[in-house]
Write a protein that holds these residues in place. Structure first.
Motif, PDB file in Angstrom:
ATOM      1  N   VAL A 285      -5.825  -3.046  33.688  1.00 29.08           N
ATOM      2  CA  VAL A 285      -4.579  -2.370  33.320  1.00 29.08           C
ATOM      3  C   VAL A 285      -3.855  -3.209  32.277  1.00 29.08           C
ATOM      4  CG1 VAL A 285      -2.351  -1.533  34.183  1.00 29.08           C
ATOM      5  CG2 VAL A 285      -4.369  -1.420  35.648  1.00 29.08           C
TER       6      VAL A 285
ATOM      7  N   GLY B 228       6.481  -5.236  31.196  1.00 29.43           N
ATOM      8  CA  GLY B 228       6.745  -4.601  32.498  1.00 29.43           C
ATOM      9  C   GLY B 228       8.104  -3.936  32.585  1.00 29.43           C
TER      10      GLY B 228
ATOM     11  N   CYS C 180      -0.272  -8.987  27.908  1.00 24.35           N
ATOM     12  CA  CYS C 180      -0.391  -9.402  26.507  1.00 24.35           C
ATOM     13  C   CYS C 180       0.767 -10.287  26.035  1.00 24.35           C
ATOM     14  CB  CYS C 180      -0.511  -8.164  25.624  1.00 24.35           C
ATOM     15  SG  CYS C 180      -1.973  -7.183  26.019  1.00 24.35           S
TER      16      CYS C 180
ATOM     17  N   THR D 237       7.766  -5.114  24.695  1.00 24.87           N
ATOM     18  CA  THR D 237       6.842  -5.552  23.646  1.00 24.87           C
ATOM     19  C   THR D 237       6.414  -4.367  22.774  1.00 24.87           C
ATOM     20  OG1 THR D 237       4.844  -5.136  24.950  1.00 24.87           O
ATOM     21  CG2 THR D 237       5.909  -7.309  25.222  1.00 24.87           C
TER      22      THR D 237
ATOM     23  N   GLY E  50       3.399  -3.687  21.975  1.00 26.54           N
ATOM     24  CA  GLY E  50       2.226  -3.064  22.617  1.00 26.54           C
ATOM     25  C   GLY E  50       2.664  -1.990  23.603  1.00 26.54           C
ATOM     26  N   GLY E  51       3.676  -2.302  24.420  1.00 18.00           N
ATOM     27  CA  GLY E  51       4.223  -1.320  25.365  1.00 18.00           C
ATOM     28  C   GLY E  51       4.848  -0.149  24.610  1.00 18.00           C
ATOM     29  N   ASN E  52       5.547  -0.447  23.518  1.00 16.40           N
ATOM     30  CA  ASN E  52       6.175   0.625  22.709  1.00 16.40           C
ATOM     31  C   ASN E  52       5.122   1.583  22.159  1.00 16.40           C
ATOM     32  OD1 ASN E  52       8.765  -1.413  21.021  1.00 16.40           O
ATOM     33  ND2 ASN E  52       8.478  -0.895  23.158  1.00 16.40           N
TER      34      ASN E  52
ATOM     35  N   GLU F  38       3.752   3.798  24.969  1.00 21.08           N
ATOM     36  CA  GLU F  38       4.673   4.830  25.466  1.00 21.08           C
ATOM     37  C   GLU F  38       5.252   5.699  24.346  1.00 21.08           C
ATOM     38  OE1 GLU F  38       4.747   5.388  28.427  1.00 21.08           O
ATOM     39  OE2 GLU F  38       4.591   3.571  29.631  1.00 21.08           O
TER      40      GLU F  38
ATOM     41  N   GLY G 143      14.531   5.361  21.158  1.00 18.58           N
ATOM     42  CA  GLY G 143      15.700   4.483  21.261  1.00 18.58           C
ATOM     43  C   GLY G 143      16.850   5.185  20.586  1.00 18.58           C
TER      44      GLY G 143
ATOM     45  N   GLU H 182      -0.418   5.722  26.729  1.00 17.79           N
ATOM     46  CA  GLU H 182      -0.021   5.004  27.952  1.00 17.79           C
ATOM     47  C   GLU H 182      -1.100   4.043  28.464  1.00 17.79           C
ATOM     48  OE1 GLU H 182       2.021   7.349  30.859  1.00 17.79           O
ATOM     49  OE2 GLU H 182       2.723   8.806  29.386  1.00 17.79           O
TER      50      GLU H 182
ATOM     51  N   ILE I 156      -7.135  -1.313  24.974  1.00 16.33           N
ATOM     52  CA  ILE I 156      -6.074  -2.335  24.905  1.00 16.33           C
ATOM     53  C   ILE I 156      -5.754  -2.584  23.432  1.00 16.33           C
ATOM     54  CG2 ILE I 156      -5.381  -4.621  25.740  1.00 16.33           C
ATOM     55  CD1 ILE I 156      -6.739  -3.214  28.017  1.00 16.33           C
TER      56      ILE I 156
HETATM   57  C1  LIG Z   1      16.909  -1.289  30.630  1.00 18.80           C
HETATM   58  C2  LIG Z   1      15.829  -0.451  30.037  1.00 18.80           C
HETATM   59  C3  LIG Z   1      16.103   0.336  28.931  1.00 18.80           C
HETATM   60  C4  LIG Z   1      15.092   1.115  28.354  1.00 18.80           C
HETATM   61  N1  LIG Z   1      15.385   1.858  27.247  1.00 18.80           N
HETATM   62  C5  LIG Z   1      14.409   2.575  26.647  1.00 18.80           C
HETATM   63  C6  LIG Z   1      14.694   3.335  25.475  1.00 18.80           C
HETATM   64  O1  LIG Z   1      15.818   3.374  24.968  1.00 18.80           O
HETATM   65  N2  LIG Z   1      13.671   4.029  24.917  1.00 18.80           N
HETATM   66  C7  LIG Z   1      12.400   4.004  25.436  1.00 18.80           C
HETATM   67  O2  LIG Z   1      11.513   4.650  24.880  1.00 18.80           O
HETATM   68  N3  LIG Z   1      12.121   3.286  26.547  1.00 18.80           N
HETATM   69  C8  LIG Z   1      13.074   2.572  27.155  1.00 18.80           C
HETATM   70  N4  LIG Z   1      12.785   1.833  28.283  1.00 18.80           N
HETATM   71  C9  LIG Z   1      11.417   1.867  28.841  1.00 18.80           C
HETATM   72  C10 LIG Z   1      10.495   0.706  28.380  1.00 18.80           C
HETATM   73  O3  LIG Z   1      11.238  -0.408  27.959  1.00 18.80           O
HETATM   74  C11 LIG Z   1       9.536   1.165  27.280  1.00 18.80           C
HETATM   75  O4  LIG Z   1       8.644   2.124  27.809  1.00 18.80           O
HETATM   76  C12 LIG Z   1       8.731   0.019  26.653  1.00 18.80           C
HETATM   77  O5  LIG Z   1       7.979   0.486  25.566  1.00 18.80           O
HETATM   78  C13 LIG Z   1       7.784  -0.672  27.613  1.00 18.80           C
HETATM   79  O6  LIG Z   1       7.326  -1.854  26.997  1.00 18.80           O
HETATM   80  P1  LIG Z   1       6.734  -3.045  27.865  1.00 18.80           P
HETATM   81  O7  LIG Z   1       6.278  -4.113  26.937  1.00 18.80           O
HETATM   82  O8  LIG Z   1       7.682  -3.465  28.902  1.00 18.80           O
HETATM   83  O9  LIG Z   1       5.463  -2.316  28.503  1.00 18.80           O
HETATM   84  P2  LIG Z   1       4.958  -2.253  30.022  1.00 18.80           P
HETATM   85  O10 LIG Z   1       5.996  -1.714  30.903  1.00 18.80           O
HETATM   86  O11 LIG Z   1       4.355  -3.558  30.383  1.00 18.80           O
HETATM   87  O12 LIG Z   1       3.783  -1.181  29.861  1.00 18.80           O
HETATM   88  C14 LIG Z   1       4.099   0.148  29.515  1.00 18.80           C
HETATM   89  C15 LIG Z   1       2.785   0.905  29.257  1.00 18.80           C
HETATM   90  O13 LIG Z   1       2.168   0.348  28.116  1.00 18.80           O
HETATM   91  C16 LIG Z   1       0.816  -0.015  28.391  1.00 18.80           C
HETATM   92  N5  LIG Z   1       0.551  -1.180  27.557  1.00 18.80           N
HETATM   93  C17 LIG Z   1       1.293  -2.321  27.475  1.00 18.80           C
HETATM   94  N6  LIG Z   1       0.722  -3.147  26.559  1.00 18.80           N
HETATM   95  C18 LIG Z   1      -0.368  -2.507  26.056  1.00 18.80           C
HETATM   96  C19 LIG Z   1      -1.382  -2.829  25.097  1.00 18.80           C
HETATM   97  N7  LIG Z   1      -1.389  -3.997  24.450  1.00 18.80           N
HETATM   98  N8  LIG Z   1      -2.357  -1.923  24.859  1.00 18.80           N
HETATM   99  C20 LIG Z   1      -2.396  -0.730  25.494  1.00 18.80           C
HETATM  100  N9  LIG Z   1      -1.468  -0.380  26.421  1.00 18.80           N
HETATM  101  C21 LIG Z   1      -0.474  -1.252  26.688  1.00 18.80           C
HETATM  102  C22 LIG Z   1       0.808  -0.263  29.899  1.00 18.80           C
HETATM  103  O14 LIG Z   1      -0.489  -0.073  30.446  1.00 18.80           O
HETATM  104  C23 LIG Z   1       1.778   0.795  30.385  1.00 18.80           C
HETATM  105  O15 LIG Z   1       1.100   2.028  30.530  1.00 18.80           O
HETATM  106  C24 LIG Z   1      13.787   1.085  28.899  1.00 18.80           C
HETATM  107  C25 LIG Z   1      13.518   0.275  30.007  1.00 18.80           C
HETATM  108  C26 LIG Z   1      14.522  -0.471  30.581  1.00 18.80           C
HETATM  109  C27 LIG Z   1      14.194  -1.337  31.770  1.00 18.80           C
END
Ligand SMILES: Cc1cc2nc3c(=O)[nH]c(=O)nc-3n(C[C@H](O)[C@H](O)[C@H](O)COP(=O)(O)OP(=O)(O)OC[C@H]3O[C@@H](n4cnc5c(N)ncnc54)[C@H](O)[C@@H]3O)c2cc1C
Length: 478
Positions: A66, A71, A89, A138, A140-142, A145, A149, A197, A202
């Motif tokens: 995963v 997170g 990552c 990060t 990568g997460g952006n 998903e 914003g 997602e 990766i």
């Molecule tokens: C306070 C708060 C405010 C938020 N505001 C917003 C907002 O305004 N807009 C918005 O869109 N989201 C928002 N979010 C949600 C979240 O921050 C986003 O979804 C963000 O992109 C997740 O990034 P992360 O690095 O934490 O990823 P994670 O939570 O670690 O992972 C998210 C997904 O990405 C995948 N992933 C992570 N890294 C990789 C990689 N290298 N390759 C392939 N898949 C990967 C994971 O498997 C998972 O499915 C918010 C969250 C919080 C807690």
């Protein structure tokens, strides 16, 4: 797992593998805390070669993996719901190249969103998609998903800013998709991966577009008696042809939580709602737009329209808006940040229905959301240790989704489907739609080794699958 763990330690060194219960505990959930599962191990690669080795080792031992960034996800996407190895990552956090002339940057996936804009500011550039979590999430997460914003109203979501990707596929092969000039031909595979997602592989390198910093920025605060009149102002502003960079609504419960917290910005706590309007562009144009947007706010019922006096005050307003979810921690131990989209014109009606659902289930529901995009975030403060309250939260969540879908909306604007909404996919997709999406996934990862259990429904709603759901328009060929 014992043999796999030994192999991973050999590959990454002892510091690159976490497997003690107290280390794994923090990887059990993401920002959506009521879905949790403990992984068997967490790996901390430094580059694509490490990721490739981890994937190959996992495949050899038949263990799923995963991807994970910071997170902060809000749909359970980074939770190892089938067990297996988390590939975190965070150490892949280098900005590899900035090319101001072509306005692109090449980054590793663990770069924190806000750090990229800080790093390129000296070139008068910034990275536009700005999730409220941007101080920690990060890139990568952006990418996974397709994050939005406040400022994606004008600039578009992540998919509009990613031109190329490097991806380690589920069998360990490394591929490059797109090209840095944004000139790739053939099927748009970058577009397929953005928003997938973490189920197609990766992401190990991302090439993004950068945007010039605007000449002038003005931030207005419309102070309204209620959320519905603030929504009307949003409709009027968009109808008039103005394209603000952000249109965000914060309701009274949220204002009060924020003003009682470290994010306090001096917002009036007796306001029913505040509409943040940000305008940017050439100086003369922005001056005119400020007048027009202020007039629309007053016409819709704003008792006052305040303009941020300087950059410091603007930053305070944004800190308050982006800190809103954190401030909610004052209200209850848990927060369910819901996410759905409705046609903008239906915002006033839907918000009333959303609030009524919260009241009917005796829940503390507040709203802070990307109003310009019609992207709602009903936030429910609760305590997950109270089983009855948790059941009411989930029921209200489902009802909110159904109301949004009935209004012509969709079940997620930016937080993704993950574990949270997989059973609701049939509300918007027919069985054939879902089969087409699964076929795409199979083309990348036929055995679903990469992030299994996400996005697609298991069984619960299958019978409800709607053949007329608006997933795709079908065309009958002769
Ligand atoms: C306070 C708060 C405010 C938020 N505001 C917003 C907002 O305004 N807009 C918005 O869109 N989201 C928002 N979010 C949600 C979240 O921050 C986003 O979804 C963000 O992109 C997740 O990034 P992360 O690095 O934490 O990823 P994670 O939570 O670690 O992972 C998210 C997904 O990405 C995948 N992933 C992570 N890294 C990789 C990689 N290298 N390759 C392939 N898949 C990967 C994971 O498997 C998972 O499915 C918010 C969250 C919080 C807690």
């Amino acid at each position: 797992m014992t043999a796999l763990l030994a192999e991973l330690r050999e590959l990454l060194g002892a510091g690159g593998v976490l497997a003690r219960p107290e280390e794994l505990f923090v990887y059990e959930a993401d920002g959506l805390t009521h879905h949790s599962a403990r992984p068997s191990a967490v790996t901390l690669p430094r580059d694509a070669a490490d990721v490739q080795r981890i994937v190959r080792a996992c495949r050899k031992h038949g263990v799923p993996f995963v991807p994970r960034g910071a997170g902060t996800g809000l749909s359970g996407g980074a939770v190892a719901c089938h067990g297996g190895v988390v590939i975190e990552c965070a150490r892949m956090n280098r900005i590899l190249r900035v090319d101001p002339e072509n306005r692109i940057a090449v980054v590793q996936p663990g770069v924190v969103n806000a750090d990229l804009s800080k790093a390129v500011a000296k070139h008068a550039l910034f990275y536009a998609p700005d999730p409220s979590s941007q101080q920690s999430c990060t890139l990568g997460g952006n990418v996974a998903e397709n994050s939005g914003g406040p400022h994606t109203l004008k600039f578009g979501t992540t998919t509009n800013h990613v031109v190329a990707l490097e991806l380690v596929l589920a069998d360990g092969e490394v591929v490059r998709l797109g090209n840095s000039a944004g000139l790739a031909s053939g099927l748009d595979l970058v577009g397929a991966v953005v928003g997938s997602e973490g189920t197609l592989g990766i992401v190990t390198e991302i090439t993004v577009r950068l945007v010039p910093l605007p000449e002038r920025v003005e931030t207005l605060l419309g102070i309204f008696p209620d959320v519905v009149s603030a929504c009307r102002a949003v409709g009027a502003i968009i109808k008039s042809g103005l394209v603000p960079s952000a249109l965000e609504i914060v309701d009274q419960r949220t204002i009060r939580a924020v003003e009682a917290s470290v994010y306090a910005a001096g917002m009036p706590t007796d306001a029913g709602a505040i509409l943040i309007v940000e305008l940017d562009g050439p100086s003369a144009a922005v001056a005119v737009q400020v007048e027009r947007a202020s007039a629309h706010c007053r016409d819709a019922g704003a008792r006052e329209v305040a303009v941020a006096r300087d950059a410091a005050e603007r930053q305070r307003f944004w800190r308050a808006r982006k800190g809103a979810f954190g401030a909610m921690g004052r209200l209850a131990p848990d927060l369910y940040v819901h996410d759905a989209v409705v046609p903008r014109a239906k915002l006033p009606e839907i918000l009333e229905r959303v609030c009524a659902i919260g009241d009917a289930h005796r829940l503390r529901l507040s709203n802070v959301f990307h109003a310009g995009d019609g992207n709602l975030h009903p936030n429910i403060s609760f305590d997950r240790r109270d089983a009855d309250e948790l059941a009411r939260v989930l029921k209200a969540g489902e009802e909110i989704l159904r109301v949004c879908v009935e209004a012509g909306g969709v079940i997620s604007g930016e937080h993704g489907i993950g574990l949270e909404k997989r059973e609701y996919m049939p509300l918007v997709f027919s069985e054939a739609d879902l089969a087409a999406q699964i076929a795409l996934r199979d083309a990348f990862d036929p055995e679903h080794a990469c992030n299994p259990g996400k996005i697609f429904p298991t069984t619960r709603f299958c019978a409800e699958s709607n053949p007329k759901a608006r997933g795709y328009e079908r065309v009958a060929f002769e």
